[in-house]
Design a protein around this motif. Structure first.
Motif, PDB file in Angstrom:
ATOM      1  N   LEU A  33       0.837  -1.206   0.000  1.00 40.20           N
ATOM      2  CA  LEU A  33       0.000   0.000   0.000  1.00 40.20           C
ATOM      3  C   LEU A  33       0.869   1.252   0.000  1.00 40.20           C
ATOM      4  CD1 LEU A  33      -2.826  -0.950   2.536  1.00 40.20           C
ATOM      5  CD2 LEU A  33      -3.080  -0.575   0.085  1.00 40.20           C
ATOM      6  N   GLY A  34       1.906   1.255   0.824  1.00 40.68           N
ATOM      7  CA  GLY A  34       2.782   2.422   0.876  1.00 40.68           C
ATOM      8  C   GLY A  34       3.471   2.693  -0.438  1.00 40.68           C
ATOM      9  N   VAL A  35       3.847   1.621  -1.158  1.00 40.05           N
ATOM     10  CA  VAL A  35       4.532   1.791  -2.431  1.00 40.05           C
ATOM     11  C   VAL A  35       3.564   2.173  -3.547  1.00 40.05           C
ATOM     12  CG1 VAL A  35       5.867   0.564  -4.196  1.00 40.05           C
ATOM     13  CG2 VAL A  35       6.378   0.202  -1.793  1.00 40.05           C
ATOM     14  N   SER A  36       2.348   1.630  -3.512  1.00 36.90           N
ATOM     15  CA  SER A  36       1.426   1.741  -4.643  1.00 36.90           C
ATOM     16  C   SER A  36       0.557   2.994  -4.619  1.00 36.90           C
ATOM     17  CB  SER A  36       0.513   0.501  -4.693  1.00 36.90           C
ATOM     18  OG  SER A  36       1.273  -0.686  -4.720  1.00 36.90           O
ATOM     19  N   VAL A  37       0.106   3.394  -3.439  1.00 36.76           N
ATOM     20  CA  VAL A  37      -0.846   4.511  -3.365  1.00 36.76           C
ATOM     21  C   VAL A  37      -0.102   5.829  -3.533  1.00 36.76           C
ATOM     22  CG1 VAL A  37      -2.588   5.661  -1.954  1.00 36.76           C
ATOM     23  CG2 VAL A  37      -2.322   3.170  -1.834  1.00 36.76           C
ATOM     24  N   PRO A  38      -0.496   6.667  -4.499  1.00 37.00           N
ATOM     25  CA  PRO A  38       0.177   7.965  -4.683  1.00 37.00           C
ATOM     26  C   PRO A  38       0.004   8.861  -3.461  1.00 37.00           C
ATOM     27  CG  PRO A  38      -1.215   7.404  -6.579  1.00 37.00           C
ATOM     28  CD  PRO A  38      -1.543   6.428  -5.493  1.00 37.00           C
ATOM     29  N   GLY A  39       0.978   9.718  -3.245  1.00 32.12           N
ATOM     30  CA  GLY A  39       0.936  10.599  -2.091  1.00 32.12           C
ATOM     31  C   GLY A  39      -0.266  11.528  -2.085  1.00 32.12           C
ATOM     32  N   PHE A  40      -0.632  12.062  -3.258  1.00 33.27           N
ATOM     33  CA  PHE A  40      -1.761  13.003  -3.292  1.00 33.27           C
ATOM     34  C   PHE A  40      -3.069  12.296  -2.955  1.00 33.27           C
ATOM     35  CE2 PHE A  40      -1.707  11.305  -7.597  1.00 33.27           C
ATOM     36  CZ  PHE A  40      -3.056  11.127  -7.888  1.00 33.27           C
ATOM     37  N   ALA A  41      -3.211  11.001  -3.357  1.00 31.31           N
ATOM     38  CA  ALA A  41      -4.423  10.260  -3.032  1.00 31.31           C
ATOM     39  C   ALA A  41      -4.519  10.011  -1.531  1.00 31.31           C
ATOM     40  CB  ALA A  41      -4.439   8.936  -3.794  1.00 31.31           C
ATOM     41  N   THR A  42      -3.391   9.669  -0.917  1.00 40.82           N
ATOM     42  CA  THR A  42      -3.374   9.474   0.534  1.00 40.82           C
ATOM     43  C   THR A  42      -3.724  10.765   1.259  1.00 40.82           C
ATOM     44  OG1 THR A  42      -1.624   7.824   0.254  1.00 40.82           O
ATOM     45  CG2 THR A  42      -1.992   8.649   2.472  1.00 40.82           C
ATOM     46  N   CYS A  43      -3.185  11.881   0.778  1.00 42.40           N
ATOM     47  CA  CYS A  43      -3.494  13.184   1.381  1.00 42.40           C
ATOM     48  C   CYS A  43      -4.990  13.475   1.340  1.00 42.40           C
ATOM     49  CB  CYS A  43      -2.747  14.292   0.645  1.00 42.40           C
ATOM     50  SG  CYS A  43      -0.994  14.385   1.008  1.00 42.40           S
ATOM     51  N   ILE A  44      -5.591  13.268   0.188  1.00 39.91           N
ATOM     52  CA  ILE A  44      -7.024  13.555   0.027  1.00 39.91           C
ATOM     53  C   ILE A  44      -7.855  12.680   0.962  1.00 39.91           C
ATOM     54  CG2 ILE A  44      -8.972  13.438  -1.580  1.00 39.91           C
ATOM     55  CD1 ILE A  44      -6.960  14.159  -3.811  1.00 39.91           C
ATOM     56  N   CYS A  45      -7.519  11.377   1.022  1.00 44.23           N
ATOM     57  CA  CYS A  45      -8.269  10.462   1.880  1.00 44.23           C
ATOM     58  C   CYS A  45      -8.132  10.845   3.353  1.00 44.23           C
ATOM     59  CB  CYS A  45      -7.794   9.028   1.654  1.00 44.23           C
ATOM     60  SG  CYS A  45      -8.187   8.356   0.026  1.00 44.23           S
ATOM     61  N   VAL A  46      -6.919  11.166   3.772  1.00 44.62           N
ATOM     62  CA  VAL A  46      -6.687  11.514   5.181  1.00 44.62           C
ATOM     63  C   VAL A  46      -7.389  12.819   5.537  1.00 44.62           C
ATOM     64  CG1 VAL A  46      -4.919  12.208   6.852  1.00 44.62           C
ATOM     65  CG2 VAL A  46      -4.518  10.249   5.354  1.00 44.62           C
ATOM     66  N   ILE A  47      -7.282  13.816   4.668  1.00 46.17           N
ATOM     67  CA  ILE A  47      -7.927  15.108   4.935  1.00 46.17           C
ATOM     68  C   ILE A  47      -9.443  14.946   5.020  1.00 46.17           C
ATOM     69  CG2 ILE A  47      -8.398  17.392   3.970  1.00 46.17           C
ATOM     70  CD1 ILE A  47      -5.537  17.347   2.842  1.00 46.17           C
ATOM     71  N   LEU A  48     -10.027  14.175   4.096  1.00 46.35           N
ATOM     72  CA  LEU A  48     -11.475  13.943   4.117  1.00 46.35           C
ATOM     73  C   LEU A  48     -11.890  13.186   5.374  1.00 46.35           C
ATOM     74  CD1 LEU A  48     -12.267  13.023   0.394  1.00 46.35           C
ATOM     75  CD2 LEU A  48     -13.019  15.047   1.652  1.00 46.35           C
ATOM     76  N   ALA A  49     -11.136  12.164   5.734  1.00 44.93           N
ATOM     77  CA  ALA A  49     -11.480  11.372   6.917  1.00 44.93           C
ATOM     78  C   ALA A  49     -11.425  12.221   8.181  1.00 44.93           C
ATOM     79  CB  ALA A  49     -10.540  10.171   7.022  1.00 44.93           C
ATOM     80  N   ILE A  71       3.166  20.561  10.713  1.00 47.98           N
ATOM     81  CA  ILE A  71       4.082  19.705   9.959  1.00 47.98           C
ATOM     82  C   ILE A  71       3.818  18.222  10.164  1.00 47.98           C
ATOM     83  CG2 ILE A  71       5.921  19.369  11.666  1.00 47.98           C
ATOM     84  CD1 ILE A  71       6.547  20.518   8.083  1.00 47.98           C
ATOM     85  N   ILE A  72       3.138  17.832  11.251  1.00 43.78           N
ATOM     86  CA  ILE A  72       3.053  16.416  11.591  1.00 43.78           C
ATOM     87  C   ILE A  72       2.210  15.635  10.605  1.00 43.78           C
ATOM     88  CG2 ILE A  72       1.062  16.680  13.145  1.00 43.78           C
ATOM     89  CD1 ILE A  72       4.109  14.344  13.606  1.00 43.78           C
ATOM     90  N   LEU A  73       1.088  16.194  10.134  1.00 42.85           N
ATOM     91  CA  LEU A  73       0.230  15.450   9.212  1.00 42.85           C
ATOM     92  C   LEU A  73       0.908  15.198   7.865  1.00 42.85           C
ATOM     93  CD1 LEU A  73      -2.453  14.071   8.817  1.00 42.85           C
ATOM     94  CD2 LEU A  73      -3.442  16.266   8.096  1.00 42.85           C
ATOM     95  N   PRO A  74       1.462  16.216   7.196  1.00 44.46           N
ATOM     96  CA  PRO A  74       2.186  15.910   5.955  1.00 44.46           C
ATOM     97  C   PRO A  74       3.388  14.996   6.172  1.00 44.46           C
ATOM     98  CG  PRO A  74       2.498  18.220   6.588  1.00 44.46           C
ATOM     99  CD  PRO A  74       1.393  17.669   7.433  1.00 44.46           C
ATOM    100  N   ALA A  75       4.057  15.107   7.334  1.00 47.83           N
ATOM    101  CA  ALA A  75       5.199  14.226   7.605  1.00 47.83           C
ATOM    102  C   ALA A  75       4.746  12.782   7.779  1.00 47.83           C
ATOM    103  CB  ALA A  75       5.943  14.708   8.847  1.00 47.83           C
ATOM    104  N   LEU A  76       3.605  12.563   8.459  1.00 47.16           N
ATOM    105  CA  LEU A  76       3.077  11.212   8.626  1.00 47.16           C
ATOM    106  C   LEU A  76       2.713  10.592   7.282  1.00 47.16           C
ATOM    107  CD1 LEU A  76       0.829  11.617  11.811  1.00 47.16           C
ATOM    108  CD2 LEU A  76       2.781  10.066  11.561  1.00 47.16           C
ATOM    109  N   ILE A  77       2.040  11.364   6.432  1.00 49.98           N
ATOM    110  CA  ILE A  77       1.640  10.850   5.117  1.00 49.98           C
ATOM    111  C   ILE A  77       2.868  10.578   4.267  1.00 49.98           C
ATOM    112  CG2 ILE A  77       0.382  11.400   3.008  1.00 49.98           C
ATOM    113  CD1 ILE A  77      -1.503  13.120   4.735  1.00 49.98           C
ATOM    114  N   ASN A  78       3.812  11.494   4.302  1.00 47.66           N
ATOM    115  CA  ASN A  78       5.052  11.318   3.550  1.00 47.66           C
ATOM    116  C   ASN A  78       5.830  10.110   4.070  1.00 47.66           C
ATOM    117  OD1 ASN A  78       6.135  12.497   1.283  1.00 47.66           O
ATOM    118  ND2 ASN A  78       7.415  13.952   2.374  1.00 47.66           N
ATOM    119  N   GLY A  79       5.918   9.983   5.388  1.00 46.55           N
ATOM    120  CA  GLY A  79       6.631   8.870   5.988  1.00 46.55           C
ATOM    121  C   GLY A  79       6.002   7.529   5.656  1.00 46.55           C
TER     122      GLY A  79
END
Length: 314
Positions: free
Chosen positions: A138-154, A181-189
């Protein structure tokens, strides 16, 4: 070791020179020019010529390059054509934001990836191993922008939480800085942890099959000693190589995260400069990113000798 470092630095000089030539050439080949963007519909030949003379764009390309690279060598990256502000201080200011995001993302990635990778290797072909592999995929396959959108919506729909926009430096307000900084760092990490997790698992599996690990176990050593003292250290070489590449990429500018969360980092500066045809700023940002990559690669190579005593640079 000192002689090796000197040799590597000397080898890096032609690499950086080639990168600077390539950056300058690409900037000149991009369609459009900043003069048209500044003047707009008021562009006349006379006004264009005045601005070209002002910014040195009327001179031959080789003279423009020599002026630019000569200034870079003494720490003068020139001035922004759009704002007229010095470029290097702006890059330094933006680099503080990008560096904080990159370091925090990398630390989060290591905290997640390395223990899970070791656990998956030790518990091979169990439900733990399968879970870790799916998580890594999942970490390798899901694009970063998609993860951002899902996390922000949730977070917004379920908890009515919205990440604050903008940026405050840690020295000014530590709590507000961490909240930004913590939310973008978590998604990026999470995004970069997948590849580290898979590399740690495969490298550990390879080492655990080797004869010296069997010998360590046969001598009655504790399983934790065999794994963490003997196997883990020998398995770290490919993991460190991958981590070095990721740190270079992160420091080069997390453009997606900086755009989505409005972080004034180096990536956002480069994208804005590209849109505005501010070529001196683009050249400066790209050269700094390239310099970061080569320095991180050098540091990564030097770490090999500390991880594995069998490696010597003498």
């Amino acid at each position: 070791m000192r002689n090796y470092i000197i040799r590597r630095i000397i080898q890096l000089l032609p690499v950086l020179f080639g990168i600077s030539v390539l950056i300058f050439a690409v900037m000149k080949m991009i369609p459009g020019d900043v003069i048209s963007g500044i003047l707009g519909i008021e562009a006349t030949e006379e006004l264009r010529h005045q601005l070209e003379v002002k910014y040195g764009l009327d001179r031959p390309y080789i003279i423009q390059y020599l002026d630019w690279i000569g200034g870079v060598l003494v720490g003068d990256f020139g001035e922004s054509i759009r704002s007229g502000a010095p470029i290097l201080p702006e890059i330094g200011q933006r680099m503080r934001v990008t560096a904080e995001l990159a370091v925090l993302s990398a630390v989060i990635s290591w905290i997640i990836a390395i223990p899970l990778g070791i656990l998956a290797a030790v518990k091979r072909n169990t439900w733990v191993d399968r879970f870790v592999r799916v998580f890594a995929l999942l970490g390798v396959s899901v694009p970063g922008f998609a993860t951002c959108i899902c996390v922000i919506l949730a977070l917004s729909l379920m908890f009515n939480y919205y990440s604050p926009l903008g940026f405050v430096f840690f020295v000014d307000d530590p709590m507000m800085n961490l909240e930004m900084i913590i939310l973008p760092a978590l998604i990026n990490g999470f995004g970069i942890s997948g590849s580290v997790m898979r590399m740690t698992r495969s490298s550990m599996l390879e080492v655990l099959r080797q004869d010296f690990i069997k010998t360590v176990r046969a001598k009655g050593a504790n399983e934790k000693v065999a794994i963490f003292k003997h196997a883990f250290r020998n398995a770290m070489i490919p993991v460190v190589t991958l981590i070095g590449m990721q740190i270079g990429s992160l420091l080069g500018g997390g453009v997606i995260m900086e755009q989505i969360f409005s972080l004034p980092g180096l990536g956002q500066l480069a994208v804005t400069a590209i849109n505005q045809r501010d070529y001196p700023v683009v050249q400066g940002c790209t050269l700094v990113i390239a310099f970061i990559f080569v320095i991180v690669n050098l540091i990564t190579d030097l770490l090999y000798a500390f991880i594995d005593p069998r490696i010597s640079y003498n």
